[in-house]
Design a protein around this motif. Structure first.
Motif, PDB file in Angstrom:
ATOM      1  N   ALA A 125       0.816  -1.214   0.000  1.00 45.48           N
ATOM      2  CA  ALA A 125       0.000   0.000   0.000  1.00 45.48           C
ATOM      3  C   ALA A 125       0.850   1.264   0.000  1.00 45.48           C
ATOM      4  O   ALA A 125       0.513   2.244  -0.666  1.00 45.48           O
ATOM      5  CB  ALA A 125      -0.922   0.005   1.223  1.00 45.48           C
ATOM      6  N   LEU A 126       1.957   1.241   0.752  1.00 40.29           N
ATOM      7  CA  LEU A 126       2.707   2.472   0.970  1.00 40.29           C
ATOM      8  C   LEU A 126       4.090   2.486   0.333  1.00 40.29           C
ATOM      9  O   LEU A 126       4.666   3.557   0.133  1.00 40.29           O
ATOM     10  CB  LEU A 126       2.860   2.723   2.482  1.00 40.29           C
ATOM     11  N   GLY A 127       4.638   1.305   0.031  1.00 38.52           N
ATOM     12  CA  GLY A 127       6.016   1.242  -0.448  1.00 38.52           C
ATOM     13  C   GLY A 127       6.257   2.044  -1.702  1.00 38.52           C
ATOM     14  O   GLY A 127       7.090   2.964  -1.726  1.00 38.52           O
ATOM     15  N   THR A 128       5.521   1.738  -2.777  1.00 39.82           N
ATOM     16  CA  THR A 128       5.721   2.445  -4.047  1.00 39.82           C
ATOM     17  C   THR A 128       5.308   3.913  -3.967  1.00 39.82           C
ATOM     18  O   THR A 128       6.064   4.788  -4.389  1.00 39.82           O
ATOM     19  CB  THR A 128       4.958   1.734  -5.177  1.00 39.82           C
ATOM     20  N   PRO A 129       4.110   4.255  -3.416  1.00 39.68           N
ATOM     21  CA  PRO A 129       3.744   5.680  -3.313  1.00 39.68           C
ATOM     22  C   PRO A 129       4.716   6.485  -2.447  1.00 39.68           C
ATOM     23  O   PRO A 129       5.079   7.609  -2.800  1.00 39.68           O
ATOM     24  CB  PRO A 129       2.342   5.648  -2.686  1.00 39.68           C
ATOM     25  N   LEU A 130       5.160   5.892  -1.315  1.00 37.23           N
ATOM     26  CA  LEU A 130       6.070   6.611  -0.434  1.00 37.23           C
ATOM     27  C   LEU A 130       7.426   6.809  -1.094  1.00 37.23           C
ATOM     28  O   LEU A 130       8.020   7.900  -1.024  1.00 37.23           O
ATOM     29  CB  LEU A 130       6.245   5.844   0.881  1.00 37.23           C
ATOM     30  N   GLY A 131       7.903   5.769  -1.771  1.00 38.35           N
ATOM     31  CA  GLY A 131       9.169   5.908  -2.491  1.00 38.35           C
ATOM     32  C   GLY A 131       9.088   6.952  -3.577  1.00 38.35           C
ATOM     33  O   GLY A 131      10.015   7.743  -3.780  1.00 38.35           O
ATOM     34  N   SER A 132       7.975   6.964  -4.298  1.00 39.47           N
ATOM     35  CA  SER A 132       7.780   7.965  -5.352  1.00 39.47           C
ATOM     36  C   SER A 132       7.764   9.370  -4.774  1.00 39.47           C
ATOM     37  O   SER A 132       8.366  10.298  -5.336  1.00 39.47           O
ATOM     38  CB  SER A 132       6.470   7.685  -6.097  1.00 39.47           C
ATOM     39  N   TRP A 133       7.111   9.562  -3.634  1.00 33.01           N
ATOM     40  CA  TRP A 133       7.050  10.883  -2.996  1.00 33.01           C
ATOM     41  C   TRP A 133       8.433  11.341  -2.541  1.00 33.01           C
ATOM     42  O   TRP A 133       8.836  12.485  -2.779  1.00 33.01           O
ATOM     43  CB  TRP A 133       6.102  10.837  -1.803  1.00 33.01           C
ATOM     44  N   LEU A 134       9.188  10.426  -1.907  1.00 33.47           N
ATOM     45  CA  LEU A 134      10.529  10.792  -1.457  1.00 33.47           C
ATOM     46  C   LEU A 134      11.426  11.136  -2.639  1.00 33.47           C
ATOM     47  O   LEU A 134      12.203  12.095  -2.593  1.00 33.47           O
ATOM     48  CB  LEU A 134      11.139   9.632  -0.662  1.00 33.47           C
TER      49      LEU A 134
END
Length: 400
Positions: free
Chosen positions: A161-170
């Protein structure tokens, strides 16, 4: 809580729950989050990595493939060779190797070195996955095996849920290297926590170890692995290409919102699994796969209606969220004394499904369009359901 006034059976349950190593199991769940996020995160960073390293997005896409290849090739032989070792030192060694490999990726300016470091990270990831469920079960009371597996497994859907979106945001806000560095920091903190508070567990005694092929031939193991592959294929084919599917629906729903909705629903599925897995593992598995198919039907038939897509996504996440815990429980129970080796087959089957879903999904999009992804979700889901019924006695026990 004063338990002296409770009846003996109720007092025993309360005491067992109090002794459940929740903090250690939570730390293992954090490691599960790191493993999933580390594998999928490059997908959200393709443009940033490609631009800085002066290569193509297709080449950077191999960061995911290299990681998966390391898992597929190394997991089974590594777990087989280390199953006599004590569990806690082996886990900490795997985390250390993962941290070093991921740090190399974060610092590397060379594509070849990055691909090698991703392969090594995938190899250590497979070793950790191969022992994570069995270790969590070994340090918990036998009567709470299902709950302990559910707690350990909660990290995976959170990672999705958070890995790809969070990585993209960072990567967008700061630099893509910070995304890898962040996961390294989380892994280090969780590893230190495990080293301080997690109980140790013995490896498997030498005389009781079955050869690798005999573990695979244990009645039920092959059926569980077939369910893992078909169910994961049903899931990953549409999950990997969720953006083309959403474009076909004509809705305003974006891929990041869709995946976040799926991830939150998956956590709800883990909670449901934790409540039911100890007492009703077989009906829970049958019901999860059946409702997963129903979610696929909703996503296919109702694809032009936004409420239907959202409802289908919620049902999809809720039914798939507990899949890892349920299937790991089946492998652990069926594998018996050789549960570590049996569980080492899981990440291999899972990553083969990821690889197959990527190829199958690309072919379907080219020749038939995105709605074919939902059709695969239905057909492969039906195959998984039939396999759970076929193997209900040997592979999927009525009680853990």
């Amino acid at each position: 809580m004063n338990t002296t006034t409770l009846p003996a059976p109720a007092r025993a349950v309360v005491e067992e729950t109090k002794r459940l190593p929740l903090a250690a199991l939570g730390a293992l769940a954090v490691i599960g989050f790191v493993l999933v996020a580390m594998e999928t995160m490059p997908a959200g960073l393709l443009p940033a990595i490609a631009a800085e390293m002066g290569t193509s997005e297709g080449t950077v896409g191999l960061f995911v493939s290299a990681y998966a290849l390391g898992t597929v090739l190394i997991t089974i032989p590594a777990i087989t060779l280390t199953r006599g070792m004590r569990r806690k030192p082996l886990l900490l060694g795997g985390i250390l190797g993962l941290v070093l490999a991921n740090t190399t990726t974060a610092l590397s300016n060379d594509v070849t070195l990055s691909l090698v470091s991703r392969f090594v990270a995938g190899a250590f990831s497979g070793v950790i996955w191969g022992m994570l469920a069995a270790y969590g079960r070994k340090i918990s009371q036998p009567s709470r095996a299902g709950l302990s597996l559910a707690i350990v497994s909660v990290g995976a859907p959170v990672g999705f849920a958070l890995g790809t979106p969070l990585g993209s945001w960072l990567g967008t806000t700061f630099d893509w290297r910070w995304a890898f560095a962040g996961l390294t920091a989380v892994a280090v903190i969780a590893g230190v926590f495990i080293s301080v508070i997690a109980p140790d567990a013995e490896g498997q005694p030498g005389p009781s170890r079955l050869p690798l092929l005999r573990v695979f031939r244990i009645p039920g193991i092959a059926v569980v692995l077939a369910v893992i592959f078909t169910w994961m294929l049903a899931h990953n084919t549409i999950y990997t290409y969720i953006a083309p599917y959403l474009r076909t629906t004509g809705s305003t729903l974006t891929a990041d919102v869709e995946l976040f909705t799926f991830g939150i629903s998956s956590i709800a599925g883990i909670i449901i699994t934790g409540a039911l897995l100890d007492r009703h593992p077989r009906p829970l598995l049958h019901g999860s796969v059946a409702l997963f198919i129903a979610a696929a039907v909703v996503l296919l038939v109702g694809h032009t209606l936004l409420p239907a897509v959202i409802a289908g996504t919620v049902l999809w996440g809720a039914t798939f969220g507990g899949a890892a815990a349920q299937l790991q429980a089946a492998l652990t129970t069926t594998g018996g004394a050789d549960s570590d080796v049996a569980n080492s087959f899981l990440p291999v089957a899972f990553n083969l499904a990821i690889f197959g879903a990527g190829i199958l999904g690309a072919a379907l999009l080219t020749n038939f369009g995105a709605l074919a992804l939902a059709v695969v979700m239905i057909v492969a889901g039906l195959a998984a359901l039939m396999l759970t019924i076929y193997g209900r006695r040997a592979a999927f026990p009525a009680r853990l």
